[in-house]
Scaffold this active site. Structure first.
Site, mmCIF file in Angstrom:
data_model
loop_
_atom_site.group_PDB
_atom_site.id
_atom_site.type_symbol
_atom_site.label_atom_id
_atom_site.label_comp_id
_atom_site.label_asym_id
_atom_site.label_seq_id
_atom_site.Cartn_x
_atom_site.Cartn_y
_atom_site.Cartn_z
ATOM 1 N N ASN A 151 -16.475 51.990 -20.535
ATOM 2 C CA ASN A 151 -17.864 51.992 -21.020
ATOM 3 C C ASN A 151 -18.033 52.687 -22.375
ATOM 4 O O ASN A 151 -18.833 52.270 -23.193
ATOM 5 C CB ASN A 151 -18.805 52.565 -19.963
ATOM 6 C CG ASN A 151 -18.458 53.971 -19.547
ATOM 7 O OD1 ASN A 151 -17.336 54.440 -19.759
ATOM 8 N ND2 ASN A 151 -19.410 54.657 -18.964
ATOM 9 N N GLU A 248 -13.353 62.719 -13.968
ATOM 10 C CA GLU A 248 -14.725 62.374 -14.366
ATOM 11 C C GLU A 248 -15.053 61.055 -13.696
ATOM 12 O O GLU A 248 -14.632 59.999 -14.165
ATOM 13 C CB GLU A 248 -14.807 62.248 -15.902
ATOM 14 C CG GLU A 248 -14.574 63.551 -16.640
ATOM 15 C CD GLU A 248 -15.706 64.548 -16.470
ATOM 16 O OE1 GLU A 248 -16.814 64.137 -16.070
ATOM 17 O OE2 GLU A 248 -15.473 65.743 -16.715
ATOM 18 N N CYS A 282 -22.117 56.603 -16.427
ATOM 19 C CA CYS A 282 -21.822 57.290 -15.160
ATOM 20 C C CYS A 282 -22.951 58.199 -14.701
ATOM 21 O O CYS A 282 -23.173 58.364 -13.508
ATOM 22 C CB CYS A 282 -20.536 58.089 -15.304
ATOM 23 S SG CYS A 282 -20.557 59.169 -16.739
ATOM 24 N N GLU A 461 -15.446 68.446 -18.840
ATOM 25 C CA GLU A 461 -15.137 68.105 -20.222
ATOM 26 C C GLU A 461 -16.196 68.761 -21.095
ATOM 27 O O GLU A 461 -17.306 69.051 -20.641
ATOM 28 C CB GLU A 461 -15.141 66.585 -20.422
ATOM 29 C CG GLU A 461 -13.963 65.942 -19.721
ATOM 30 C CD GLU A 461 -13.701 64.492 -20.104
ATOM 31 O OE1 GLU A 461 -14.664 63.723 -20.247
ATOM 32 O OE2 GLU A 461 -12.519 64.140 -20.249
HETATM 33 P P1 NAD Z 1 -11.625 52.253 -12.889
HETATM 34 O O1 NAD Z 1 -11.444 53.368 -11.925
HETATM 35 O O2 NAD Z 1 -11.529 50.866 -12.386
HETATM 36 O O3 NAD Z 1 -10.539 52.362 -14.063
HETATM 37 C C1 NAD Z 1 -10.426 53.509 -14.867
HETATM 38 C C2 NAD Z 1 -9.050 53.568 -15.459
HETATM 39 O O4 NAD Z 1 -8.088 53.791 -14.436
HETATM 40 C C3 NAD Z 1 -8.604 52.305 -16.192
HETATM 41 O O5 NAD Z 1 -7.911 52.700 -17.359
HETATM 42 C C4 NAD Z 1 -7.662 51.660 -15.195
HETATM 43 O O6 NAD Z 1 -6.686 50.839 -15.792
HETATM 44 C C5 NAD Z 1 -7.015 52.867 -14.567
HETATM 45 N N1 NAD Z 1 -6.468 52.683 -13.237
HETATM 46 C C6 NAD Z 1 -6.818 51.773 -12.297
HETATM 47 N N2 NAD Z 1 -6.105 51.982 -11.162
HETATM 48 C C7 NAD Z 1 -5.306 53.049 -11.391
HETATM 49 C C8 NAD Z 1 -4.368 53.760 -10.607
HETATM 50 N N3 NAD Z 1 -4.104 53.409 -9.338
HETATM 51 N N4 NAD Z 1 -3.723 54.818 -11.150
HETATM 52 C C9 NAD Z 1 -4.000 55.210 -12.403
HETATM 53 N N5 NAD Z 1 -4.876 54.571 -13.210
HETATM 54 C C10 NAD Z 1 -5.530 53.510 -12.696
HETATM 55 O O7 NAD Z 1 -13.013 52.543 -13.601
HETATM 56 P P2 NAD Z 1 -13.764 51.607 -14.665
HETATM 57 O O8 NAD Z 1 -14.276 50.411 -13.946
HETATM 58 O O9 NAD Z 1 -12.899 51.438 -15.855
HETATM 59 O O10 NAD Z 1 -14.989 52.536 -15.127
HETATM 60 C C11 NAD Z 1 -16.204 52.587 -14.456
HETATM 61 C C12 NAD Z 1 -16.266 53.832 -13.610
HETATM 62 O O11 NAD Z 1 -16.030 54.980 -14.415
HETATM 63 C C13 NAD Z 1 -17.629 54.067 -12.981
HETATM 64 O O12 NAD Z 1 -17.458 54.479 -11.643
HETATM 65 C C14 NAD Z 1 -18.209 55.203 -13.801
HETATM 66 O O13 NAD Z 1 -19.152 55.975 -13.134
HETATM 67 C C15 NAD Z 1 -16.987 55.989 -14.148
HETATM 68 N N6 NAD Z 1 -17.199 56.810 -15.347
HETATM 69 C C16 NAD Z 1 -17.312 58.171 -15.209
HETATM 70 C C17 NAD Z 1 -17.546 58.970 -16.321
HETATM 71 C C18 NAD Z 1 -17.698 60.459 -16.195
HETATM 72 O O14 NAD Z 1 -17.589 61.147 -17.207
HETATM 73 N N7 NAD Z 1 -17.946 61.004 -15.021
HETATM 74 C C19 NAD Z 1 -17.646 58.381 -17.585
HETATM 75 C C20 NAD Z 1 -17.516 57.007 -17.684
HETATM 76 C C21 NAD Z 1 -17.286 56.228 -16.562
#
Ligand code: NAD
Length: 487
Positions: A151, A248, A282, A461
């Site tokens: 995002n 996060e 998020c 962070e």
């Molecule tokens: P996601 O969990 O699908 O993927 C995040 C990252 O993890 C990607 O780079 C992906 O390739 C990697 N990944 C996937 N499976 C993995 C594994 N088994 N081991 C290691 N890495 C792996 O999340 P998304 O769809 O990219 O992002 C959306 C989510 O992120 C939402 O839930 C949102 O709330 C959260 N988010 C949180 C924050 C925060 O600061 N709290 C900020 C932005 C987004």
């Protein structure tokens, strides 16, 4: 027309993989492939570790003030290239230019600048213990992995590399496979600024590459941004080599609007906290609890402003303020939640359908959607949707609404709108969330620590404390007299 192919960025330059495997990246607003990226195979993975080891040796040997000067040069380049980088983010994510142009690069640069400033200020302790004394040193951890969501790709890369590099670590960063280009641009900027080769490496790929990072014993820490479910997998894998973790994760954050609130301001906050970045944030306040005395006024104004003021379309058009969702799959997921909301009896106040704007007919758009008459046990009220879907609920008792707001396994953010300052603080102190706003929503300056309670995260962070998460304390005892030994 052939599209560019980006290689992994290792040891200061692009490095070709051996398998030749690539993946395609689409512009979410057009459904067109805009470039391909090579997947980090075993050859790249080994090279990344070797590169980061060398980078760490060079970087950690520099004084904090030297590191700080170099990072500040990177900050200046980021700001100089704001528009070029913002365009990368718009094409990768589908978010509106009017946001990326003033938020994404700027908030990333701010955080690197903040930690560059703090780096030389980190000090240890010294204390006398009898005639002897000890002192402590704040030492870097070594190689840190960053794994990003899609995002805010460049901002996430900056938020993770800023404190890690300021503290003297090397980084291997894996952006989301949906949005890989921002991190590549950042890696080039670090080299241009004078960060030694190997200090910031970018590996590309999806879950398998992330899994490799979390399991690799050469890596000391993983800072992860993504979904709760993925975070659990990352943490379990990191436990295999007892890595430090920062998590996060997702949220389902409440906003409480009391009957003495400035209702227009509360509507602004609710719209920002649900429709900015087409709802893919998020910390979004996707559960809006409105006091019964102002409920009708709130939803009337919300409906009018949502229907009149939101412009969806080609995200590069500066007038557009609602972009495309990240992928077709995600659009379907969001529309599925909307269907579920209708099935479970919530009333659709506005929106609810896919959108096909004239200027971007093939994009993955969803109308800004508001559900009213929501109940706490509805799926749309319980689960993170990560799209432009707001649920509005009614309340009439302070204690009751606090209990309802806290009745979730998530705890990323929360907000309160009221003019009663005692109530504002009393309520916010009882809300179980790591990032809270009073009469405001969404601002996240570099100075303010951010992170979740409960299953929304671990660690923080930004803010001063984050530097501690990228260092370890070495205690050194100094004997000033002869050792008394029984042997
Ligand atoms: P996601 O969990 O699908 O993927 C995040 C990252 O993890 C990607 O780079 C992906 O390739 C990697 N990944 C996937 N499976 C993995 C594994 N088994 N081991 C290691 N890495 C792996 O999340 P998304 O769809 O990219 O992002 C959306 C989510 O992120 C939402 O839930 C949102 O709330 C959260 N988010 C949180 C924050 C925060 O600061 N709290 C900020 C932005 C987004």
């Amino acid at each position: 027309m052939t599209t560019p192919v980006y290689e992994n960025f290792i040891n200061g330059h692009f490095l070709k993989n051996q398998t030749g495997d690539t993946f395609a990246v689409k512009n979410p607003a057009t459904d067109e492939v805009i470039y391909h990226v090579e997947i980090a195979d075993e050859f790249i993975q080994n090279a990344a570790i070797e590169s980061a080891k060398q980078g760490f040796a060079a970087w950690s040997a520099m004084t904090p003030i030297e590191r700080s000067r170099i990072l500040l040069k990177a900050v200046a380049i980021l700001r100089d290239r704001n528009d070029e980088l913002a365009k990368v983010e718009v094409l990768d994510t589908g978010k509106p230019w009017q946001e990326a142009e003033c938020v994404d690069v700027e908030t990333g640069a701010d955080v690197i600048e903040y930690f560059a400033g703090l780096a030389p200020a980190q000090v240890g302790q010294q204390q006398m213990v009898g005639n002897d004394f000890y002192y402590t040193r704040k030492e870097p951890l070594g190689i840190c992995a960053g794994i990003g969501a899609w995002n805010y790709p460049l901002q996430i890369a900056c938020w993770k590399s800023g404190p890690a590099l300021a503290a003297g670590n090397a980084v291997i960063f894996k952006p989301s496979e949906e949005t890989p280009l921002g991190a590549i641009k950042l890696s080039e900027i670090f080299i241009e600024a004078g960060v030694p080769a190997g200090v910031f490496n970018v590996v590309q790929g999806a879950a398998e590459v992330g899994q490799w990072l979390t399991a690799n014993p050469n890596i000391e820490k993983v800072s992860f941004t993504g979904e709760v479910g993925t975070g659990k997998k990352v943490m379990a894998s990191a436990a295999g080599s007892l890595k430090d973790v920062t998590m996060e994760l997702g949220g389902k954050s409440p906003l409480l609007v009391f009957d003495d609130a400035d209702v227009s301001q509360a509507v602004s906050a609710a719209m920002l906290g649900n429709f900015y970045t087409q709802g893919e944030i998020c910390t979004n306040c996707t559960r809006i609890y409105v006091h019964k005395n102002v409920y009708q006024q709130f939803i009337d104004e919300l409906k009018t402003r949502t229907e009149q003021n939101i412009i969806a379309g080609d995200p590069m058009d500066p007038e557009v303020n609602l972009g495309a969702l990240i992928s077709k799959k995600h659009q379907e997921l969001v529309l599925g939640y909307i269907d579920k909301g209708i099935q479970e009896g919530a009333t659709l106040l506005t929106g609810g359908k896919a959108l096909s704007p004239v200027s971007a007919p093939n994009g993955y758009f969803v109308e800004p959607t508001v559900f009213v008459d929501c109940k706490d046990d509805m799926t749309i009220v319980k689960e993170e949707i990560f799209g432009p879907v707001m649920s509005v609920l009614v309340f009439d008792d302070e204690d009751d609404v606090i209990q309802r707001a806290n009745d979730t396994h998530l705890g990323l953010a929360a907000g309160v709108f009221t003019k009663d300052i005692q109530r504002a603080h009393r309520v916010i102190h009882q809300l179980q969330a790591g990032i809270c706003w009073i009469n405001s929503y969404g601002n996240s300056p570099a100075e303010m620590p951010v992170g979740g309670y409960k299953q929304s995260g671990i660690g923080r962070e930004n803010g001063i404390e984050t530097l501690d998460h990228y260092t370890q304390t070495k205690s050194i005892y100094v004997g000033m007299s002869n050792i008394e030994s029984p042997f």
